[in-house]
Design a protein around this motif. Structure first.
Motif, short mmCIF file in Angstrom:
data_model
loop_
_atom_site.label_atom_id
_atom_site.label_comp_id
_atom_site.label_asym_id
_atom_site.label_seq_id
_atom_site.Cartn_x
_atom_site.Cartn_y
_atom_site.Cartn_z
N ARG A 67 0.85 -1.19 0.00
CA ARG A 67 0.00 0.00 0.00
C ARG A 67 0.89 1.25 0.00
N PRO A 68 0.34 2.37 -0.35
CA PRO A 68 1.12 3.60 -0.35
C PRO A 68 1.71 3.91 1.03
N GLU A 69 2.83 4.57 1.02
CA GLU A 69 3.54 4.98 2.24
C GLU A 69 2.59 5.72 3.19
N GLY A 70 2.58 5.31 4.45
CA GLY A 70 1.78 5.97 5.48
C GLY A 70 0.34 5.48 5.58
N TRP A 71 -0.08 4.60 4.69
CA TRP A 71 -1.45 4.09 4.74
C TRP A 71 -1.53 2.92 5.71
N VAL A 72 -2.67 2.80 6.38
CA VAL A 72 -2.93 1.68 7.27
C VAL A 72 -3.71 0.63 6.50
N PRO A 73 -3.78 -0.61 7.00
CA PRO A 73 -4.63 -1.60 6.34
C PRO A 73 -6.06 -1.06 6.20
N CYS A 74 -6.64 -1.29 5.04
CA CYS A 74 -7.95 -0.73 4.73
C CYS A 74 -8.74 -1.74 3.92
N SER A 75 -9.92 -2.08 4.42
CA SER A 75 -10.82 -2.96 3.68
C SER A 75 -11.69 -2.10 2.77
N GLU A 76 -11.51 -2.27 1.48
CA GLU A 76 -12.36 -1.61 0.48
C GLU A 76 -13.47 -2.59 0.17
N LEU A 77 -14.69 -2.20 0.41
CA LEU A 77 -15.85 -3.06 0.14
C LEU A 77 -16.73 -2.36 -0.88
N TRP A 78 -17.22 -3.13 -1.84
CA TRP A 78 -18.09 -2.58 -2.86
C TRP A 78 -19.52 -2.94 -2.55
N TYR A 79 -20.40 -1.99 -2.77
CA TYR A 79 -21.83 -2.20 -2.57
C TYR A 79 -22.42 -2.54 -3.93
N VAL A 80 -22.88 -3.77 -4.08
CA VAL A 80 -23.35 -4.26 -5.38
C VAL A 80 -24.72 -4.91 -5.26
N ASP A 81 -25.42 -4.87 -6.37
CA ASP A 81 -26.70 -5.54 -6.51
C ASP A 81 -26.60 -6.36 -7.79
N ASP A 82 -26.43 -7.66 -7.65
CA ASP A 82 -26.14 -8.55 -8.77
C ASP A 82 -24.85 -8.08 -9.44
N HIS A 88 -19.10 2.29 -2.78
CA HIS A 88 -18.05 1.60 -2.03
C HIS A 88 -17.95 2.16 -0.63
N LEU A 89 -17.34 1.38 0.24
CA LEU A 89 -17.08 1.78 1.61
C LEU A 89 -15.65 1.40 1.93
N ASN A 90 -14.90 2.33 2.52
CA ASN A 90 -13.54 2.06 2.97
C ASN A 90 -13.55 1.97 4.48
N LEU A 91 -12.94 0.94 4.99
CA LEU A 91 -12.85 0.74 6.43
C LEU A 91 -11.37 0.64 6.81
N ARG A 92 -10.88 1.73 7.39
CA ARG A 92 -9.48 1.75 7.83
C ARG A 92 -9.40 1.06 9.19
N HIS A 93 -8.48 0.11 9.30
CA HIS A 93 -8.42 -0.77 10.47
C HIS A 93 -7.91 -0.08 11.72
N ARG A 94 -7.21 1.01 11.56
CA ARG A 94 -6.75 1.81 12.71
C ARG A 94 -6.57 3.25 12.24
#
Length: 177
Positions: A67-82, A88-94
């Motif tokens: 990941r880019p310098e200085g970034w924390v682990p991040c779950s990128e989740l996509w909101y989909v219908d079929d 999308h939603l980004n969830l930074r772990h810390r």
């Protein structure tokens, strides 16, 4: 029924169309420092390249993932219908000191053609459950002070305004509920 999912090549065409909608709004240019702005800069349109792209986005969640310098682990989740990408939603772990000021744990976007249908509220509700599974008891969310729609979404999820820093409102939202 729409749901959050890991990035998948199955929604490639819809994702690319959604990015075009954001660009038409003036987003995703070189000055867009959001997660979506960063991720959308060099999206391959061919199927094999897009599959590699989604794998790279999924790898951002790994503790030792690239990941880019200085970034924390991040779950990128996509909101989909079929096969329709709605957002999308980004969830930074810390939180880093910078994310504590602006950005917070969770950020989200709904593509322009899918707005005003409750998708942001549903995405955030699902995202808070994922945050809880990562051990986050209260998630920090920020929004622009003049973004009434995002403020309503955050408050609907139980967000409590802590303060305003610059142009950003900062809310703490419990992850259980």
């Amino acid at each position: 029924m729409p749901q959050l999912t890991a990035p998948t090549a199955a929604v490639r065409r819809s994702y690319l169309a959604g990015l075009a909608e954001f660009r038409a709004e003036g987003r995703l240019g070189p000055d867009d420092h959001s997660m979506l702005g960063w991720a959308a800069r060099d999206v391959p349109e061919d199927p094999a390249g897009f599959e590699r792209y989604t794998a790279m986005i999924r790898a951002l969640a790994l503790p030792d993932g690239p990941r880019p310098e200085g970034w924390v682990p991040c779950s990128e989740l996509w909101y989909v219908d079929d096969d329709e990408w709605l957002g999308h939603l980004n969830l930074r772990h810390r939180l880093t000191p910078g994310l504590l000021e602006v950005g917070g744990h969770i950020g989200y976007d709904v593509r322009p053609s899918a707005r005003r249908r409750g998708h942001a509220t549903a995405m955030l509700r699902e995202g808070l459950a994922v945050a809880r599974s990562l051990g986050i008891e209260s998630a920090l969310l920020t929004c622009d002070h003049d973004n009434a729609a995002s403020r309503r979404v955050i408050e609907k999820a139980g967000g409590v305004l802590e303060d305003q820093r610059g142009d950003k409102l900062r809310f703490w939202v419990p992850t259980e509920g």
